[in-house]
Design a protein around this motif. Sequence first.
Motif, PDB file in Angstrom:
ATOM      1  N   ALA A 156       0.828  -1.208   0.000  1.00 14.38           N
ATOM      2  CA  ALA A 156       0.000   0.000   0.000  1.00 14.38           C
ATOM      3  C   ALA A 156       0.864   1.262   0.000  1.00 14.38           C
ATOM      4  N   GLN A 157       1.939   1.262   0.756  1.00 13.22           N
ATOM      5  CA  GLN A 157       2.841   2.413   0.761  1.00 13.22           C
ATOM      6  C   GLN A 157       3.444   2.644  -0.619  1.00 13.22           C
ATOM      7  N   MET A 158       3.811   1.560  -1.286  1.00 10.72           N
ATOM      8  CA  MET A 158       4.371   1.678  -2.628  1.00 10.72           C
ATOM      9  C   MET A 158       3.321   2.186  -3.606  1.00 10.72           C
ATOM     10  N   GLN A 159       2.095   1.702  -3.473  1.00 11.41           N
ATOM     11  CA  GLN A 159       1.021   2.152  -4.358  1.00 11.41           C
ATOM     12  C   GLN A 159       0.719   3.638  -4.161  1.00 11.41           C
ATOM     13  N   LEU A 160       0.784   4.114  -2.932  1.00  6.11           N
ATOM     14  CA  LEU A 160       0.582   5.544  -2.688  1.00  6.11           C
ATOM     15  C   LEU A 160       1.710   6.374  -3.303  1.00  6.11           C
ATOM     16  N   ARG A 161       2.917   5.877  -3.236  1.00  7.42           N
ATOM     17  CA  ARG A 161       4.040   6.598  -3.848  1.00  7.42           C
ATOM     18  C   ARG A 161       3.889   6.660  -5.366  1.00  7.42           C
ATOM     19  N   LEU A 162       3.271   5.636  -5.932  1.00  8.84           N
ATOM     20  CA  LEU A 162       3.048   5.602  -7.381  1.00  8.84           C
ATOM     21  C   LEU A 162       1.721   6.252  -7.770  1.00  8.84           C
ATOM     22  N   GLU A 163       1.082   6.939  -6.787  1.00 15.28           N
ATOM     23  CA  GLU A 163      -0.196   7.636  -7.001  1.00 15.28           C
ATOM     24  C   GLU A 163      -1.297   6.666  -7.442  1.00 15.28           C
ATOM     25  N   GLN A 164      -1.290   5.500  -6.836  1.00 15.95           N
ATOM     26  CA  GLN A 164      -2.332   4.499  -7.086  1.00 15.95           C
ATOM     27  C   GLN A 164      -3.177   4.376  -5.814  1.00 15.95           C
ATOM     28  N   ALA A 165      -3.843   5.488  -5.472  1.00 15.68           N
ATOM     29  CA  ALA A 165      -4.589   5.555  -4.213  1.00 15.68           C
ATOM     30  C   ALA A 165      -5.720   4.528  -4.140  1.00 15.68           C
ATOM     31  N   PRO A 166      -6.529   4.313  -5.201  1.00 10.98           N
ATOM     32  CA  PRO A 166      -7.607   3.302  -5.100  1.00 10.98           C
ATOM     33  C   PRO A 166      -7.065   1.901  -4.813  1.00 10.98           C
ATOM     34  N   GLN A 167      -5.950   1.543  -5.461  1.00 10.94           N
ATOM     35  CA  GLN A 167      -5.362   0.222  -5.208  1.00 10.94           C
ATOM     36  C   GLN A 167      -4.838   0.125  -3.769  1.00 10.94           C
ATOM     37  N   ALA A 168      -4.236   1.215  -3.283  1.00  7.94           N
ATOM     38  CA  ALA A 168      -3.740   1.218  -1.904  1.00  7.94           C
ATOM     39  C   ALA A 168      -4.892   1.087  -0.918  1.00  7.94           C
ATOM     40  N   LEU A 169      -5.992   1.777  -1.186  1.00 12.80           N
ATOM     41  CA  LEU A 169      -7.158   1.692  -0.307  1.00 12.80           C
ATOM     42  C   LEU A 169      -7.717   0.276  -0.292  1.00 12.80           C
ATOM     43  N   ALA A 170      -7.775  -0.357  -1.456  1.00 10.33           N
ATOM     44  CA  ALA A 170      -8.271  -1.732  -1.525  1.00 10.33           C
ATOM     45  C   ALA A 170      -7.352  -2.690  -0.772  1.00 10.33           C
ATOM     46  N   THR A 171      -6.054  -2.499  -0.896  1.00  8.81           N
ATOM     47  CA  THR A 171      -5.089  -3.352  -0.194  1.00  8.81           C
ATOM     48  C   THR A 171      -5.256  -3.243   1.312  1.00  8.81           C
ATOM     49  N   LEU A 172      -5.385  -2.002   1.809  1.00  7.53           N
ATOM     50  CA  LEU A 172      -5.500  -1.791   3.251  1.00  7.53           C
ATOM     51  C   LEU A 172      -6.863  -2.225   3.783  1.00  7.53           C
ATOM     52  N   THR A 173      -7.906  -2.058   2.969  1.00  7.18           N
ATOM     53  CA  THR A 173      -9.231  -2.508   3.391  1.00  7.18           C
ATOM     54  C   THR A 173      -9.257  -4.032   3.556  1.00  7.18           C
ATOM     55  N   THR A 174      -8.630  -4.718   2.615  1.00  9.49           N
ATOM     56  CA  THR A 174      -8.530  -6.179   2.717  1.00  9.49           C
ATOM     57  C   THR A 174      -7.744  -6.584   3.961  1.00  9.49           C
ATOM     58  N   LEU A 175      -6.668  -5.842   4.253  1.00 13.50           N
ATOM     59  CA  LEU A 175      -5.887  -6.127   5.448  1.00 13.50           C
ATOM     60  C   LEU A 175      -6.726  -5.946   6.702  1.00 13.50           C
ATOM     61  N   GLY A 176      -7.519  -4.864   6.753  1.00 16.40           N
ATOM     62  CA  GLY A 176      -8.370  -4.626   7.916  1.00 16.40           C
ATOM     63  C   GLY A 176      -9.412  -5.704   8.113  1.00 16.40           C
ATOM     64  N   GLN A 177      -9.874  -6.306   7.044  1.00 10.29           N
ATOM     65  CA  GLN A 177     -10.875  -7.369   7.139  1.00 10.29           C
ATOM     66  C   GLN A 177     -10.251  -8.705   7.536  1.00 10.29           C
ATOM     67  N   GLU A 178      -9.050  -9.011   6.996  1.00  5.97           N
ATOM     68  CA  GLU A 178      -8.429 -10.309   7.237  1.00  5.97           C
ATOM     69  C   GLU A 178      -7.569 -10.328   8.501  1.00  5.97           C
ATOM     70  N   VAL A 179      -6.955  -9.190   8.818  1.00  4.03           N
ATOM     71  CA  VAL A 179      -6.106  -9.104  10.021  1.00  4.03           C
ATOM     72  C   VAL A 179      -6.533  -7.869  10.806  1.00  4.03           C
ATOM     73  N   PRO A 180      -7.702  -7.896  11.457  1.00  3.89           N
ATOM     74  CA  PRO A 180      -8.216  -6.691  12.121  1.00  3.89           C
ATOM     75  C   PRO A 180      -7.338  -6.184  13.253  1.00  3.89           C
TER      76      PRO A 180
END
Length: 385
Positions: free
Chosen positions: A222-246
Amino acid sequence: MEFDLGWILLGLPLAFMLGWLASRFDLRQLRAENRRVPKAYFKGLNYLLNEQQDQAIDAFIEAVQNDPDTSELHFALGNLFRRRGEYDRAVRVHEHLLSRGDLDGKDRDRAQYALALDFLKAGLLDRAEAALHKLEGTAFEAQARLALLAIHERSRDWVQATAIAQTMQAADQGDFSTRQAHFLCEQAQALIVSEQWPQAKQLLEQAMQIAPEAPRPRIMLAQMQLRLEQAPQALATLTTLGQEVPQALPLVAPLLAQAAKACGQEQQTLALLQKHYQESPSLDILDSMVDLEVAAGQLPAQAAVRYAHHLEKEPSLLAAAKWLHHETLGHPQWQPGVQRALNHAAQPLTRYRCAACGFEARQHFWQCPGCQSWDSYPARRIEEL
């Protein structure tokens, strides 16, 4: 000259008597030596139990001198030298054991492992590595591989560390999937620094496959995706993390809020954070909620109410400092001084503490700088533990 048979008859009892006296003398000497060796040995044990290491070493040296063939005494003496930090003396003891031709295979492997530990404790990593490689196929193979793994981690040789972890995993010597994921993340971090994005992403995805429950690969992705200005992908990555590893959400809540603001998904992300906050209140999650609400135009007084409600749930000095920052006081001229005092008092509570050794740090570490343990830092800060 005639041979006198009487001398023979007289000499036989005399010879028998002299032989009997000689045997009794040797037996008494042997018994005295046997009594002397255990006495020195047990004296050393007594000193050791009383944590008198200097006297214990002297007693064991005396016992070894009386019986130089006793390997157990050599092992005890070598271990004492290592515990005291006298690694050169420990090395000499264990090398002496290895040079003995009468040592059986089991004790030889034991002496080889002890010698490797001497080198390892002394910081002679190359000699320790060479000594540990000689233990392949012995009863000390698993311990030797663990020590080799620690050496490669200390020298940050992640390729060799990964190879050993894979070997131990295949030999059913433990579950090293999470460690392998960390090793891949360390290699990916070096690629990110040099901006080799595709290779780094490949390693992070491999780490997620090896250890799906590990939060670090998704956080780095997610940090790498934010650096590459891929905010939607970063949000999806972190949302999945919050669901699987709360349980890891307090650690990534600020990053989640940053991604949500970058792609205009504040309300959806705020709802997700509120849900997790209701289930498990956390100051980091609350900070991110307030950040999203302030970005949406909420007044500071409303943010202060959030921290006031948190104080009702948990008596947090950190939350009190946050409340004061947003609260409009009747005498605002006093606020900066009070704020500084609270921040100073709350500063030690913002740290993370290693659950293995107690080492405290301002930032979250995946590997403890103190004891080198992996994943020993909880996602929550000291005040919330």
